[in-house]
Scaffold this motif. Structure first.
Motif, PDB file in Angstrom:
ATOM      1  N   VAL B 241       0.843  -1.197   0.000  1.00 47.80           N
ATOM      2  CA  VAL B 241       0.000   0.000   0.000  1.00 47.80           C
ATOM      3  C   VAL B 241       0.877   1.245   0.000  1.00 47.80           C
ATOM      4  CG1 VAL B 241      -1.661   1.331   1.351  1.00 47.80           C
ATOM      5  CG2 VAL B 241      -1.978  -1.116   1.084  1.00 47.80           C
ATOM      6  N   ASN B 242       1.911   1.233   0.861  1.00 46.74           N
ATOM      7  CA  ASN B 242       2.793   2.400   0.955  1.00 46.74           C
ATOM      8  C   ASN B 242       3.549   2.664  -0.345  1.00 46.74           C
ATOM      9  OD1 ASN B 242       2.144   3.131   3.532  1.00 46.74           O
ATOM     10  ND2 ASN B 242       3.676   1.790   4.463  1.00 46.74           N
ATOM     11  N   GLN B 247      -3.526  -0.886  -4.856  1.00 42.27           N
ATOM     12  CA  GLN B 247      -4.315   0.345  -4.758  1.00 42.27           C
ATOM     13  C   GLN B 247      -5.656   0.065  -4.076  1.00 42.27           C
ATOM     14  OE1 GLN B 247      -4.276   2.581  -8.368  1.00 42.27           O
ATOM     15  NE2 GLN B 247      -4.511   4.446  -7.186  1.00 42.27           N
ATOM     16  N   ILE B 248      -6.051   0.996  -3.202  1.00 42.79           N
ATOM     17  CA  ILE B 248      -7.351   0.873  -2.528  1.00 42.79           C
ATOM     18  C   ILE B 248      -8.329   1.771  -3.260  1.00 42.79           C
ATOM     19  CG2 ILE B 248      -8.542   1.019  -0.327  1.00 42.79           C
ATOM     20  CD1 ILE B 248      -5.806   1.047   1.059  1.00 42.79           C
ATOM     21  N   GLU B 400     -11.398  -2.533  10.674  1.00 43.48           N
ATOM     22  CA  GLU B 400     -11.060  -1.203  11.191  1.00 43.48           C
ATOM     23  C   GLU B 400      -9.582  -1.113  11.540  1.00 43.48           C
ATOM     24  OE1 GLU B 400     -14.567   1.400  13.257  1.00 43.48           O
ATOM     25  OE2 GLU B 400     -13.195   0.307  14.525  1.00 43.48           O
ATOM     26  N   GLU B 401      -9.080  -2.176  12.191  1.00 48.01           N
ATOM     27  CA  GLU B 401      -7.672  -2.171  12.574  1.00 48.01           C
ATOM     28  C   GLU B 401      -6.780  -2.197  11.336  1.00 48.01           C
ATOM     29  OE1 GLU B 401      -6.709  -1.457  15.445  1.00 48.01           O
ATOM     30  OE2 GLU B 401      -8.656  -1.618  16.442  1.00 48.01           O
ATOM     31  N   GLU B 403      -7.463  -0.867   8.527  1.00 46.60           N
ATOM     32  CA  GLU B 403      -7.464   0.486   7.964  1.00 46.60           C
ATOM     33  C   GLU B 403      -6.428   1.368   8.668  1.00 46.60           C
ATOM     34  OE1 GLU B 403     -12.140   0.394   6.552  1.00 46.60           O
ATOM     35  OE2 GLU B 403     -11.555   1.669   8.232  1.00 46.60           O
ATOM     36  N   SER B 404      -6.300   1.162   9.986  1.00 42.35           N
ATOM     37  CA  SER B 404      -5.274   1.907  10.717  1.00 42.35           C
ATOM     38  C   SER B 404      -3.881   1.468  10.283  1.00 42.35           C
ATOM     39  CB  SER B 404      -5.429   1.698  12.223  1.00 42.35           C
ATOM     40  OG  SER B 404      -6.646   2.245  12.653  1.00 42.35           O
ATOM     41  N   PHE B 406      -3.099   0.272   7.261  1.00 43.35           N
ATOM     42  CA  PHE B 406      -2.875   0.823   5.916  1.00 43.35           C
ATOM     43  C   PHE B 406      -2.553   2.317   5.970  1.00 43.35           C
ATOM     44  CE2 PHE B 406      -5.700  -2.709   4.032  1.00 43.35           C
ATOM     45  CZ  PHE B 406      -4.608  -3.546   3.935  1.00 43.35           C
ATOM     46  N   ALA B 407      -3.072   2.998   6.999  1.00 43.28           N
ATOM     47  CA  ALA B 407      -2.791   4.431   7.131  1.00 43.28           C
ATOM     48  C   ALA B 407      -1.506   4.671   7.920  1.00 43.28           C
ATOM     49  CB  ALA B 407      -3.958   5.120   7.817  1.00 43.28           C
ATOM     50  N   ASN B 408      -0.790   3.581   8.245  1.00 37.64           N
ATOM     51  CA  ASN B 408       0.454   3.654   9.023  1.00 37.64           C
ATOM     52  C   ASN B 408       0.259   4.250  10.414  1.00 37.64           C
ATOM     53  OD1 ASN B 408       2.087   2.581   6.935  1.00 37.64           O
ATOM     54  ND2 ASN B 408       1.980   4.560   5.912  1.00 37.64           N
ATOM     55  N   LYS B 409      -0.971   4.184  10.914  1.00 34.46           N
ATOM     56  CA  LYS B 409      -1.199   4.648  12.276  1.00 34.46           C
ATOM     57  C   LYS B 409      -0.817   3.569  13.268  1.00 34.46           C
ATOM     58  CE  LYS B 409      -5.276   6.731  13.164  1.00 34.46           C
ATOM     59  NZ  LYS B 409      -6.696   6.934  12.778  1.00 34.46           N
TER      60      LYS B 409
END
Lengths: 336, 438
Positions: B241-242, B247-248, B400-401, B403-404, B406-409
């Motif tokens: 993803v990074n 692609q999302i 949900e986790e 998604e976090s 994938f957002a590198n959170k």
């Protein structure tokens, strides 16, 4: 429906608030006496000698409230204390377990914060833009009606459609606005970035509601006596000064009313926009409370938790409204 | 105006007078489903075929919205004592339906009604998913499994004949494809990636998802996927993803479009995506098996889809109709037809043999991949399926986790740890509610 009841409630509040609070402030000692006097010498007693007719007149509204508010609210309250399977074949009374689970869950806490920031941001953006537009169209002479119609258009668009529109325009792969943003060097990605997603739903929700605030503000500005404004103009006050010194104080009851309405809107009516734009994601960044109630209740069929959430939300909304009336109203000038 | 109104009245009168006449002769069976569009038309066709094939029963199929909406409508109807006889429920609802106390086990019903259905002939991962104590609880209907679709031309342009069959090699290929500019991105992330790239990663590589044989041996099961090779898989996905290798699509855009438009070179998706991909113009596509880890043996993949559940509380003659309809659906001929027109897998080996015998896979070889992948070896405790309560809810927490992640959170390990923690809480709630029932 909601709008109209609140308007009438505000009207009532308007009348009684003006008389009692003003009286109380001038002579604090006479407060009790004034209240009692107001109670016996009110309009109501004079017009209705017996209780039957007023009750009859109230009945339709009470019935609506009973069916669509009290019965569901009581059922939600009962449901909030049990653990039940979806089909209702086994029910366990669990005291406050549902509430405890919610209050200790990091996800629920995050949802509360998201809701607070979302409603605050939405409120500020909506009111600010609506105010600028109302102020501007108040000064426009030619084609004023046209401007107003154009500004009112978003109100006629269904929230879901509005949501899909925004989601598409800002989609990082295909959205034209996202393309523009990228061209300007802004790394826009509401699909991965929770902050971008939050901005997106906040703007979408505000955009949808600006027109609502706008109608009320235009009407309020129209009610400002022209003589005052003209007198100020003669004295040399510019348009901005006239707005801040005369217009704004005189429309403050409307602003206060809109503030309350915007909170209600942000709390409950933005559901469709969230559903269409982000579905609460990514990673819960746009998971406002009402969407979580829906998700847990209707998608995950966790009825106990969903009911507990509704109850908490009701308390939350009540407290907020009370705080608003208590503190914000103090600075509102009703003596128009 | 008057004319139109009287015409309408006439029509209504005709409809009302016709209805009782039919009802007297035939027993009505209500069937709620979640398939819309072309698939919905196919369901209507099945029902029509059945209704014409005999004169005792009339099945009435009703589209009730998506899977979530169907299960909700069923619950509401059941509570109001107006449940339909047959409902289509997704695989994730298995445990909730099984322990609901609101259903009649399908195998018991069909045995009691002496229907000729060979329960040993169902394809293994299909049967094992929906069995409880060795018996089928609901009738398998639409089953699929993820496979790997790819763009032949883009692979050739980057110098590859076809996708590699291990994750490590495939990763290199996808990076090369992007670097050489053969395609803008290596892959498009499907909406159900948690199924195609995570659950199925675990089944194919024989990694446990939960304790107690993925929940088959008890309600006190715990998720353990944060301690398996899945962590490596999620790390890989986060990296992709990074780097823009995967692609999302996001809301408002279908992931399939990113593949069919030629933007992304591969698409890990359900074999049921065949329908949409075949329709894409000028797309030089093909498909292959899901990759596996180089140091692990590839096992069978897992299914997704839905089954038909029979609801409690109806009259005996209605159950006769239900049994007849379900036996009709399980028949090899109908399964063969369903397999061909929808892209779902045939649920019995007989139907599969029929398709093979008539040379169907010679003209569409990629349609066979799913079934070969499902039939690979004997299902293990980790690959037989997933029996977790409240499974939509725990899956949502996982998504949900992710998604976090994938957002590198969150790091992959943190994300999976949190998903497991949240999932286990939900499992405990289900265990508490259903103690002693499983």
């Amino acid at each position: 429906m909601q709008g109209s009841t609140s308007v009438s409630a505000l009207g009532a509040r308007h009348a009684s608030g003006a008389s009692s609070s003003a009286a109380a402030e001038r002579e604090p000692g006479a407060r009790k006496g004034a209240r009692a006097a107001g109670g016996t010498a009110g309009l109501k007693r004079a017009h209705y000698r017996e209780a039957r007719l007023p009750l009859l007149l109230l009945l339709p509204q009470l019935l609506v409230l009973l069916l669509f508010f009290f019965i569901p609210a009581i059922r939600a309250l009962a449901q909030a204390f049990v653990l039940t399977d979806p089909f209702g074949n086994s029910v366990q009374f669990v005291w406050f377990d549902n509430f405890r689970a919610l209050l200790t869950s990091p996800e629920y806490q995050s949802s509360v914060w998201v809701t607070i920031w979302f409603t605050l941001a939405q409120n500020a953006i909506t009111l600010a833009i609506a105010m600028v537009l109302a102020f501007a169209t108040d000064r426009v002479v030619r084609a004023r009606g046209l401007y107003r119609s154009v500004i009112l258009l978003p109100y006629a668009i269904a929230p879901v459609i509005a949501g899909i529109l925004w989601a598409f325009l800002f989609n990082p792969s295909v959205g034209p606005i996202a393309f523009l943003l990228k061209g300007m060097g802004i790394a826009w990605d509401p699909i991965r970035s929770g902050f971008d997603a939050f901005l997106l739903v906040t703007f979408a929700a505000s955009w949808k509601h600006i027109c609502y605030d706008y109608i009320f503000l235009v009407a309020a500005l129209l009610a400002v006596p022209p003589s005052l404004v003209e007198a100020a103009a003669v004295d040399g006050a510019g348009p901005l000064l006239r707005f801040f010194r005369i217009g704004l104080p005189m429309i403050s009851p409307t602003i206060f009313f809109l503030l309350a309405m915007n909170f209600v809107y942000g709390f409950f009516e933005t559901f469709a926009i969230i559903d269409a734009v982000t579905k609460g994601g990514p990673g819960g960044a746009t998971m406002i409370l009402v969407y979580k109630v829906y998700l847990d209740g209707f998608v995950h069929i966790d009825l106990g938790s969903s009911a507990a959430q509704s109850v908490l939300m009701m308390i939350f909304a009540l407290v907020l409204t009370m705080v608003q009336f208590r503190y914000v109203e103090r600075n509102v000038n009703y003596d128009v | 105006m008057m004319l139109r109104r009287s015409a309408l009245a006439g029509l209504m009168a005709a409809a009302f007078s016709a209805a009782p006449a039919l009802a007297q002769q035939k027993v009505e069976v209500q069937f709620w489903h979640a398939l819309s569009g072309v698939l919905g038309e196919r369901v209507d066709e099945i029902v029509k075929r059945f209704n014409v094939s005999q004169d005792k029963y009339t099945v009435v199929a009703t589209y009730k919205g998506n899977y979530d909406e169907v299960i909700n409508a069923t619950i509401a109807a059941y509570r109001a004592k107006k449940a339909p006889q047959i409902v289509q429920i997704y695989e994730r609802g298995f445990m909730s339906m099984l322990l609901s106390g609101a259903i009649v086990p399908v195998q018991d019903l069909l045995t009691e009604k002496k229907k000729d259905v060979d329960f040993g002939d169902f394809i293994k991962p299909v049967a094992s998913y929906y069995q409880y104590k060795g018996k089928l609880m609901s009738m398998p209907f639409n089953s699929s499994t993820p496979i790997l679709f790819y763009n032949r031309a883009q692979f050739e342009k980057a110098g590859f004949k076809e996708p590699a069959d291990t994750w490590g090699e495939l990763e290199k290929q996808l990076y090369t494809i992007k670097q050489k500019g053969a395609a803008e991105c290596g892959s498009s992330l499907a909406g159900d990636y948690f199924w195609s790239l995570m659950e199925n990663y675990s089944t194919v590589n024989d990694q446990p998802w939960g304790t107690k044989s993925n929940g088959y041996d008890g309600l006190d099961t715990q998720f353990v996927y944060n301690k398996t090779r899945l962590v490596g898989q999620v790390t890989r996905l986060q990296k992709w993803v990074n780097d823009g290798v995967i692609q999302i699509a996001g809301q408002g855009l279908s992931p399939e479009q990113l593949f069919t438009s030629g933007k992304c070179a591969t698409f890990f998706a359900s074999t049921a995506a065949h329908g949409g991909i075949e329709k894409a113009k000028d797309l030089p596509w093909s498909a292959t098996y899901l990759p596996h880890e180089a140091d692990l043996t590839a096992h069978n993949s897992s299914i997704g889809g839905a089954t038909l559940w029979v609801m409690k509380g109806h009259r005996a003659e209605e159950y006769d109709g239900v049994a007849a309809f379900l036996a009709f659906i399980a028949s090899p001929d109908l399964q063969l037809w369903w397999h061909k027109v929808t892209g779902y897998v045939p649920i019995t080996n007989k139907a599969y043999q029929l398709a093979k015998a008539e040379g169907y896979y010679k003209q569409s070889p990629t349609r066979e991949i799913a079934i070969l992948q499902l039939n690979r070896g004997t299902p293990t405790a980790n690959s037989q399926g997933f029996h977790f309560g409240n499974y939509t809810q725990t899956t949502f927490a996982l998504r949900e986790e992710m998604e976090s992640v994938f957002a590198n959170k969150k790091t992959p390990q943190q994300g999976l740890d949190d998903a497991v923690r949240r999932g286990n809480e939900i499992l405990r709630q289900f265990e508490k509610l259903n103690a002693g029932k499983y």
